[in-house]
Design an enzyme around this catalytic site. Structure first.
Site, PDB file in Angstrom:
ATOM      1  N   ASP A 220       0.839  -1.185   0.000  1.00 20.23           N
ATOM      2  CA  ASP A 220       0.000   0.000   0.000  1.00 20.23           C
ATOM      3  C   ASP A 220       0.877   1.240   0.000  1.00 20.23           C
ATOM      4  O   ASP A 220       2.076   1.178   0.256  1.00 20.23           O
ATOM      5  CB  ASP A 220      -0.925   0.007   1.229  1.00 20.23           C
ATOM      6  CG  ASP A 220      -2.124   0.935   1.069  1.00 20.23           C
ATOM      7  OD1 ASP A 220      -2.219   1.610   0.024  1.00 20.23           O
ATOM      8  OD2 ASP A 220      -2.954   0.984   1.987  1.00 20.23           O
ATOM      9  N   LYS A 221       0.237   2.361  -0.302  1.00 21.63           N
ATOM     10  CA  LYS A 221       0.866   3.680  -0.279  1.00 21.63           C
ATOM     11  C   LYS A 221      -0.062   4.628   0.431  1.00 21.63           C
ATOM     12  O   LYS A 221      -1.285   4.493   0.346  1.00 21.63           O
ATOM     13  CB  LYS A 221       1.150   4.133  -1.707  1.00 21.63           C
ATOM     14  CG  LYS A 221       1.364   5.643  -1.876  1.00 21.63           C
ATOM     15  CD  LYS A 221       0.081   6.353  -2.267  1.00 21.63           C
ATOM     16  CE  LYS A 221       0.297   7.866  -2.366  1.00 21.63           C
ATOM     17  NZ  LYS A 221      -0.992   8.578  -2.495  1.00 21.63           N
ATOM     18  N   HIS A 222       0.505   5.599   1.150  1.00 24.19           N
ATOM     19  CA  HIS A 222      -0.332   6.608   1.803  1.00 24.19           C
ATOM     20  C   HIS A 222       0.334   7.965   1.686  1.00 24.19           C
ATOM     21  O   HIS A 222       1.549   8.090   1.843  1.00 24.19           O
ATOM     22  CB  HIS A 222      -0.547   6.279   3.283  1.00 24.19           C
ATOM     23  CG  HIS A 222      -1.484   7.238   3.955  1.00 24.19           C
ATOM     24  ND1 HIS A 222      -2.846   7.058   3.958  1.00 24.19           N
ATOM     25  CD2 HIS A 222      -1.261   8.403   4.606  1.00 24.19           C
ATOM     26  CE1 HIS A 222      -3.421   8.063   4.595  1.00 24.19           C
ATOM     27  NE2 HIS A 222      -2.471   8.901   4.987  1.00 24.19           N
ATOM     28  N   SER A 223      -0.486   8.972   1.409  1.00 25.01           N
ATOM     29  CA  SER A 223      -0.010  10.358   1.376  1.00 25.01           C
ATOM     30  C   SER A 223      -0.608  11.110   2.549  1.00 25.01           C
ATOM     31  O   SER A 223      -1.776  10.895   2.902  1.00 25.01           O
ATOM     32  CB  SER A 223      -0.418  11.024   0.061  1.00 25.01           C
ATOM     33  OG  SER A 223      -0.216  12.425   0.129  1.00 25.01           O
TER      34      SER A 223
ATOM     35  N   THR B  45      -9.319  11.059  -0.757  1.00 24.41           N
ATOM     36  CA  THR B  45      -9.435  10.128  -1.882  1.00 24.41           C
ATOM     37  C   THR B  45     -10.863   9.611  -2.023  1.00 24.41           C
ATOM     38  O   THR B  45     -11.379   9.465  -3.132  1.00 24.41           O
ATOM     39  CB  THR B  45      -8.459   8.959  -1.693  1.00 24.41           C
ATOM     40  OG1 THR B  45      -7.129   9.482  -1.600  1.00 24.41           O
ATOM     41  CG2 THR B  45      -8.522   7.988  -2.864  1.00 24.41           C
TER      42      THR B  45
ATOM     43  N   ARG C 161     -11.374  15.114  14.709  1.00 25.28           N
ATOM     44  CA  ARG C 161     -10.129  15.875  14.574  1.00 25.28           C
ATOM     45  C   ARG C 161     -10.334  17.079  13.669  1.00 25.28           C
ATOM     46  O   ARG C 161      -9.748  18.139  13.885  1.00 25.28           O
ATOM     47  CB  ARG C 161      -9.016  14.977  14.005  1.00 25.28           C
ATOM     48  CG  ARG C 161      -8.376  14.052  15.033  1.00 25.28           C
ATOM     49  CD  ARG C 161      -7.515  13.014  14.339  1.00 25.28           C
ATOM     50  NE  ARG C 161      -6.507  13.625  13.488  1.00 25.28           N
ATOM     51  CZ  ARG C 161      -6.011  13.044  12.390  1.00 25.28           C
ATOM     52  NH1 ARG C 161      -6.448  11.853  12.015  1.00 25.28           N
ATOM     53  NH2 ARG C 161      -5.098  13.666  11.671  1.00 25.28           N
TER      54      ARG C 161
ATOM     55  N   SER D 135      -3.796   7.259  13.152  1.00 27.43           N
ATOM     56  CA  SER D 135      -4.867   7.188  12.163  1.00 27.43           C
ATOM     57  C   SER D 135      -4.396   6.466  10.903  1.00 27.43           C
ATOM     58  O   SER D 135      -5.070   5.567  10.398  1.00 27.43           O
ATOM     59  CB  SER D 135      -5.347   8.596  11.810  1.00 27.43           C
ATOM     60  OG  SER D 135      -6.322   8.552  10.794  1.00 27.43           O
TER      61      SER D 135
ATOM     62  N   LYS E 267      -5.114   1.833  10.108  1.00 31.66           N
ATOM     63  CA  LYS E 267      -5.752   1.292   8.906  1.00 31.66           C
ATOM     64  C   LYS E 267      -4.818   0.328   8.186  1.00 31.66           C
ATOM     65  O   LYS E 267      -5.253  -0.710   7.667  1.00 31.66           O
ATOM     66  CB  LYS E 267      -6.170   2.442   7.975  1.00 31.66           C
ATOM     67  CG  LYS E 267      -7.257   3.335   8.558  1.00 31.66           C
ATOM     68  CD  LYS E 267      -7.797   4.325   7.558  1.00 31.66           C
ATOM     69  CE  LYS E 267      -6.908   5.522   7.344  1.00 31.66           C
ATOM     70  NZ  LYS E 267      -7.010   6.509   8.425  1.00 31.66           N
ATOM     71  N   LYS E 268      -3.540   0.664   8.148  1.00 31.78           N
ATOM     72  CA  LYS E 268      -2.578  -0.203   7.467  1.00 31.78           C
ATOM     73  C   LYS E 268      -2.366  -1.504   8.245  1.00 31.78           C
ATOM     74  O   LYS E 268      -2.186  -2.576   7.651  1.00 31.78           O
ATOM     75  CB  LYS E 268      -1.241   0.522   7.278  1.00 31.78           C
ATOM     76  CG  LYS E 268      -1.362   1.863   6.573  1.00 31.78           C
ATOM     77  CD  LYS E 268      -2.209   1.809   5.319  1.00 31.78           C
ATOM     78  CE  LYS E 268      -2.404   3.177   4.688  1.00 31.78           C
ATOM     79  NZ  LYS E 268      -3.360   3.158   3.560  1.00 31.78           N
TER      80      LYS E 268
END
Length: 298
Positions: free
Chosen positions: A82-85, A147, A195, A210, A214-215
């Site tokens: 996975d990738k997260h920004s 997203t 938040r 946060s 999820k990951k």
């Protein structure tokens, strides 16, 4: 369990919370026994007083354990990525990157586009994909777009998927982008929204927990993090972004995920399009080999 006002007072006064106390707070959030005012007070106490690495890890683990954890076939071991920004204006990279990752090494028979109510849907691979990309994404925070919000600009697109539906999508096309639900990381679903309205979006331990809760629920093998800094990002300076990147990599590694972070500058919006539907169209251009050079480069 320790009464929640006691935990709030403890963190407010700068003391560290024990693992069991953090689990008690997250349980109250998940079960609905904690009042919104109490949750907001705890978020502000964490924002002002911070958390050490052990507290942040415990918060991440408690949030990840607030719902179901995804399970994958043994054949996928080591291949779930996975990738997260951390987010920025015009950042639509995930929309192009998830299907691109799933397509790596695959013989894809053309592209049907972004289909129906089954998640991200390029044509099925001629043989099983070498990697699976299950993204649990979020909505807009502060001035940055989400997203999920972008995907919902597509008529009929459904971002809520059960774990069983996620597995079906991954088996069929190799990637999916979904949101938190009552089943997947429900504690983050509550905290994420609060938040945004309590001015605690930029809290380093809350961001870390946060993202990585999820990951952790996704049971990832590897994770790449795009930590942005600049005028169009949540963190204005490279130094503050580096601190967040270090926290994310440290906690991710403790969770057993191969984690790497890149610091990327965001002094202006990414690409040329800003706005949910427009960004989806620009991501499609990128998937077709076009689109703005800065988006393709990133």
């Amino acid at each position: 369990p320790t009464p929640l006002p006691t935990l709030i007072r403890k963190k407010r006064d700068g003391e560290r919370l024990e693992d069991a106390e953090i689990r008690s707070f997250v349980r109250g959030v998940t079960e609905g026994t904690a009042q919104q005012g109490q949750i907001g007070a705890m978020l502000m106490a964490i924002r002002l007083r911070g958390m050490d690495a052990a507290e942040t890890l415990a918060l991440t683990q408690a949030m990840a354990g607030s719902g179901r954890t995804l399970a994958w076939p043994p054949a996928w071991h080591g291949l779930v990525v996975d990738k997260h920004s951390t987010g920025g204006v015009g950042d639509k990279v995930s929309l192009a990157l998830a299907p691109a990752l799933a397509a790596c090494g695959c013989k894809v028979r053309g592209t049907r586009g972004w289909g129906g109510d089954r998640g991200v849907s390029p044509s099925p691979c001629a043989h099983p994909c070498p990697s699976q990309v299950p993204m649990i994404s979020g909505r807009g925070l502060g001035h940055t777009g989400g997203t999920l919000d972008k995907l919902e600009a597509i008529p009929g697109f459904r971002v809520s998927q059960s774990p069983e539906e996620m597995r079906h999508i991954l088996e069929r096309v190799g990637c999916c982008i979904v949101g938190q639900s009552a089943e997947l990381v429900p504690a983050d679903r509550v905290l994420y929204g609060l938040r945004d309205v309590t001015a605690t979006v930029d809290s380093l331990p809350l961001i870390t927990a946060s993202i990585l809760s999820k990951k952790a629920a996704e049971r990832l093998s590897a994770l790449v993090l795009d930590v942005k800094f600049g005028e169009a990002a949540l963190y204005p300076t490279q130094e503050s972004a580096r601190e967040l990147a270090q926290s994310l990599v440290e906690v991710g590694t403790h969770l057993g995920i191969r984690t790497a972070a890149l610091l990327t500058r965001m002094e202006q919006p990414l690409g040329r399009a800003v706005g949910n539907a427009l960004e989806v169209l620009e991501a499609l251009e990128c998937l077709q080999g076009g689109g703005p050079p800065d988006l393709r480069h990133l």
